[in-house]
Design an enzyme around this catalytic site. Structure first.
Site, PDB file in Angstrom:
ATOM      1  N   ARG A   1       0.813  -1.225   0.000  1.00 35.00           N
ATOM      2  CA  ARG A   1       0.000   0.000   0.000  1.00 35.00           C
ATOM      3  C   ARG A   1       0.839   1.263   0.000  1.00 35.00           C
ATOM      4  O   ARG A   1       0.543   2.199  -0.724  1.00 35.00           O
ATOM      5  CB  ARG A   1      -1.024  -0.055   1.121  1.00 35.00           C
ATOM      6  N   THR A   2       1.899   1.294   0.783  1.00 34.14           N
ATOM      7  CA  THR A   2       2.676   2.533   0.866  1.00 34.14           C
ATOM      8  C   THR A   2       3.441   2.784  -0.440  1.00 34.14           C
ATOM      9  O   THR A   2       3.498   3.912  -0.927  1.00 34.14           O
ATOM     10  CB  THR A   2       3.624   2.488   2.088  1.00 34.14           C
TER      11      THR A   2
ATOM     12  N   LYS B   1      23.977  -4.466   5.697  1.00 35.32           N
ATOM     13  CA  LYS B   1      23.115  -3.289   5.576  1.00 35.32           C
ATOM     14  C   LYS B   1      23.875  -2.018   5.235  1.00 35.32           C
ATOM     15  O   LYS B   1      23.504  -1.301   4.326  1.00 35.32           O
ATOM     16  CB  LYS B   1      22.301  -3.099   6.841  1.00 35.32           C
TER      17      LYS B   1
ATOM     18  N   ARG C   1      11.890   2.899   2.485  1.00 36.59           N
ATOM     19  CA  ARG C   1      11.375   2.081   3.581  1.00 36.59           C
ATOM     20  C   ARG C   1      12.437   1.045   3.915  1.00 36.59           C
ATOM     21  O   ARG C   1      12.966   0.380   3.021  1.00 36.59           O
ATOM     22  CB  ARG C   1      10.080   1.377   3.187  1.00 36.59           C
TER      23      ARG C   1
ATOM     24  N   HIS D   1       7.103   6.980  10.616  1.00 31.52           N
ATOM     25  CA  HIS D   1       6.395   6.863   9.341  1.00 31.52           C
ATOM     26  C   HIS D   1       5.632   8.184   9.142  1.00 31.52           C
ATOM     27  O   HIS D   1       4.415   8.232   9.250  1.00 31.52           O
ATOM     28  CB  HIS D   1       5.433   5.680   9.442  1.00 31.52           C
TER      29      HIS D   1
HETATM   30  C1  NCD Z   1       2.040   0.369   8.727  1.00 27.82           C
HETATM   31  C2  NCD Z   1       3.526   0.218   8.617  1.00 27.82           C
HETATM   32  O1  NCD Z   1       4.043  -0.423   7.702  1.00 27.82           O
HETATM   33  O2  NCD Z   1       4.191   0.796   9.461  1.00 27.82           O
HETATM   34  N1  NCD Z   1       1.358   0.183   7.540  1.00 27.82           N
HETATM   35  C3  NCD Z   1       1.370   1.142   6.577  1.00 27.82           C
HETATM   36  O3  NCD Z   1       2.356   1.772   6.256  1.00 27.82           O
HETATM   37  N2  NCD Z   1       0.201   1.383   5.976  1.00 27.82           N
HETATM   38  C4  NCD Z   1       1.469  -0.338   9.874  1.00 27.82           C
HETATM   39  C5  NCD Z   1       1.504  -1.828   9.909  1.00 27.82           C
HETATM   40  O4  NCD Z   1       2.275  -2.481   9.215  1.00 27.82           O
HETATM   41  O5  NCD Z   1       0.738  -2.368  10.708  1.00 27.82           O
END
Ligand code: NCD
Length: 312
Positions: A55-56, A83, A105, A135
């Protein structure tokens, strides 16, 4: 705004309000048949994802494309390099490709800071979730969604419920909501509150039933079992009974109170299906608003001066 967006704490109240008002202008685009603006034509946005996320990543991708930027998706998952080395090598590759913004990310808290402050890249760095740390664009889209329903957040009460310990969403929300004048209460079992939470600008409680009738917003967090190795709570059933939002608890909320969740949800664990699908739930709207907010962030970091609509 600063050159990078690494933490919700990077945003002054003016910065945060500028992002929200720009997002509001851009949000109207989502309802139009042609959703594209020329604002970032010729700019390159790289999505650098070391951790699974659909989703992100899609949200940032849609945001960049709607502003006419070129988008490169770089999924670094599975890299066997250590890393530090892999981040540096990847950064140098991105720099060589001429990235203007890197959306990153990473499973390690602090990786976006490293990228931004190492001198490896000249681009703007946007933190799209680092470990259990922050985030910030999620917090911005949450604040945006809240203001659409509640108006100003000054003095509004927000309950953030569940696995705060592993949640970068909770930390970024706590910081941003404090900046915007809201009062945050974190509700979790003692085992799922982080050490050092006393220094956050929040109240804490172990008692969900005591907190939610006074809340204007109830934000449920996913129980992040992939970050746990047992022992945080007795059983999933016991967790849901004490910290899950079900229909019975929802009935104790004020009429105007909204229910949020950053996704992905685990229905039946932290939230019941009837609550997730109820009229109070703004969970799907959060996703739509996420694109507008990320457009605003990219626009303000990269485009800046011209009016958002452009006239090309
Ligand atoms: C969150 C995340 O990845 O931090 N989700 C997101 O970005 N929509 C929260 C989660 O993973 O529960």
């Amino acid at each position: 705004m600063k050159r990078h967006l690494l933490s919700a704490a990077d945003l002054s109240r003016d910065d945060a309000e500028l992002v929200l008002s720009t997002a509001a202008e851009l949000r109207s685009l989502a309802d139009r048949p042609i959703k594209k603006l020329p604002a970032l034509r010729g700019r390159t946005v790289v999505n650098l994802f070391f951790e699974d996320s659909t989703r992100t990543r899609i949200s940032f991708e849609a945001a960049a494309k709607r502003l006419s930027a070129d988008v490169i998706n770089f999924s670094a998952k599975g890299s066997s390099l250590s890393k530090g080395e892999s981040l540096k090598d990847t950064a140098l590759t991105l720099e060589a490709m001429g990235a203007d913004a890197v959306v990153v990310r990473h499973g390690a808290s602090g990786a976006p800071h490293r990228l931004a402050h190492s001198g490896w890249v000249r681009s703007s760095v946007v933190n799209a979730g680092d470990g259990t740390h922050e985030h910030p664009t999620q917090a911005l889209l949450d604040a945006f969604t809240m203001t659409r329903h509640l108006g100003s957040l000054d003095g509004r009460r927000v309950a953030i419920v569940g696995d705060v310990l592993h949640s970068r969403v909770a930390r970024s929300n706590a910081l941003l909501l404090a900046t915007l004048g809201a009062e945050v209460t974190l509700v979790a079992p003692p085992t799922l509150l982080p050490v050092g939470v006393d220094s956050w600008p929040v109240e804490t409680s172990y008692d969900l039933d005591a907190v939610i009738p006074k809340a204007d917003v109830v934000m449920m967090l996913r129980v992040q079992r992939e970050r746990m190795n047992g022992g945080f709570f007795p059983t999933p059933r016991e967790y849901s009974r004490r910290y899950g939002l079900d229909g019975r608890r929802m009935a104790t909320l004020q009429d105007h109170t909204i229910v949020m969740h950053p996704g992905p949800m685990v229905r039946g664990m932290e939230i019941s299906a009837d609550v997730a699908d109820s009229d109070r739930s703004v969970i799907v709207e959060q996703v739509t608003n996420g694109v507008a907010v990320r457009m605003a962030v990219l626009y303000l970091l990269l485009g800046g001066a011209q009016p958002v609509g452009g006239d090309e």
